[in-house]
Design an enzyme around this catalytic site. Sequence first.
Site, short mmCIF file in Angstrom:
data_model
loop_
_atom_site.label_atom_id
_atom_site.label_comp_id
_atom_site.label_asym_id
_atom_site.label_seq_id
_atom_site.Cartn_x
_atom_site.Cartn_y
_atom_site.Cartn_z
N ASP A 128 -9.46 4.53 -2.94
CA ASP A 128 -8.45 4.58 -3.55
C ASP A 128 -9.01 5.36 -4.94
OD1 ASP A 128 -9.36 2.31 -5.23
OD2 ASP A 128 -7.04 1.81 -5.21
N TYR A 164 -6.74 6.06 4.64
CA TYR A 164 -7.06 5.71 3.34
C TYR A 164 -5.95 4.38 3.80
CZ TYR A 164 -5.62 2.06 -0.73
OH TYR A 164 -5.59 1.46 -1.61
N GLU A 173 0.28 -1.30 -0.46
CA GLU A 173 0.54 0.19 0.01
C GLU A 173 0.81 1.45 -0.37
OE1 GLU A 173 -2.84 0.50 -0.41
OE2 GLU A 173 -3.81 -1.31 -1.02
#
Length: 350
Positions: free
Chosen positions: A143, A125, A44
């Site tokens: 996203d 996020y 990520e």
Amino acid sequence: MRDGVDGRAGALLAWYDAHARDLPWRVPPGRADRPDPYRVWLSEVMLQQTTVAAVRGYFERFTTRWPTVAALAAADDADVMGEWAGLGYYARARNLLKCARVVAGMGGFPQTRAGLQELPGIGPYTAAAIAAIAFDAPEVVVDGNVERVMARMFRIETPLPRAKPEIHDKAALLTPDARPGDYAQAVMDLGATICTPKSPACGICPWMEHCRARAAGIAAALPKKEPKKAKPTRFGIAYVGRRADGAWLLERRPERGLLGGMLGWPGAEWGEVAQEAPPAAAIWRDIGVEARHTFTHFHLYLGIRAATLPMGCVPERGEFVSRHDFRPSDLPTVMRKVFDLARDAFETVE
């Protein structure tokens, strides 16, 4: 299960079970083993502002060299920055090390979004993505791919970034309590492979019957975006010095700021006008070409000066790196562009 009255989450999960992308950081659907939070976190962080295609090789090298968060925490900063070179956004690499060391000290990753968000470099996020994918928490993960899917599904015509709160609220309506990690990855895959920015393949989309933008014939036009502001251009000079024994004169940039902590060619601050700032007394020749690079907020034009330095040279800034220890791949992209141009100049002149 928060699945929407029409079963949209269930339909998407069924599609994902058959069509999930094969990614090195992912546990395929149907497997009993849980995803490794270290690999989820690392992927990520790497994927921020970067494509899957660009990240895949970096991820595999990182996890081969540092297979656990404890191994990464014990790594030398320069080694990690060198392996990161080329991915850009170098503050991520600095925070990566800080985070790894905190997590190693804790004995493992927190399992909640709130706990994850307290770690260095992990924002809302990323915290939601790790909590959902690694720990199957029913977090809302949004996203760029998910923004596009939701904007089309619900026909949200407010331009981004103003549409973000509305998109998040709509995404929350569909996030299920069952298999939330697989669901989060399924929406990402849908956006990456079918609901693409241009020419979405609506005819094979598992959500085609529910998509309001498709029904209106405007799917490809969404999401709308605010007009981009023109990027300014900055100028600078990079000084490429090579000692008679082949060593290169390099300077490590300050920890804070753009390219922080990375090796590069000495030079003055970049600005509206290029500033002369040779790092050592020498005959610096303008090689006649410039390196051009675009960062997030500005374009950069770097003039290049090259010089052969004597063995007794004592530079005012920077330090020599032997030709055996110097790896161009350890340089950030803009500095590697400078090297490629300057190296040719040395080969031509000498």
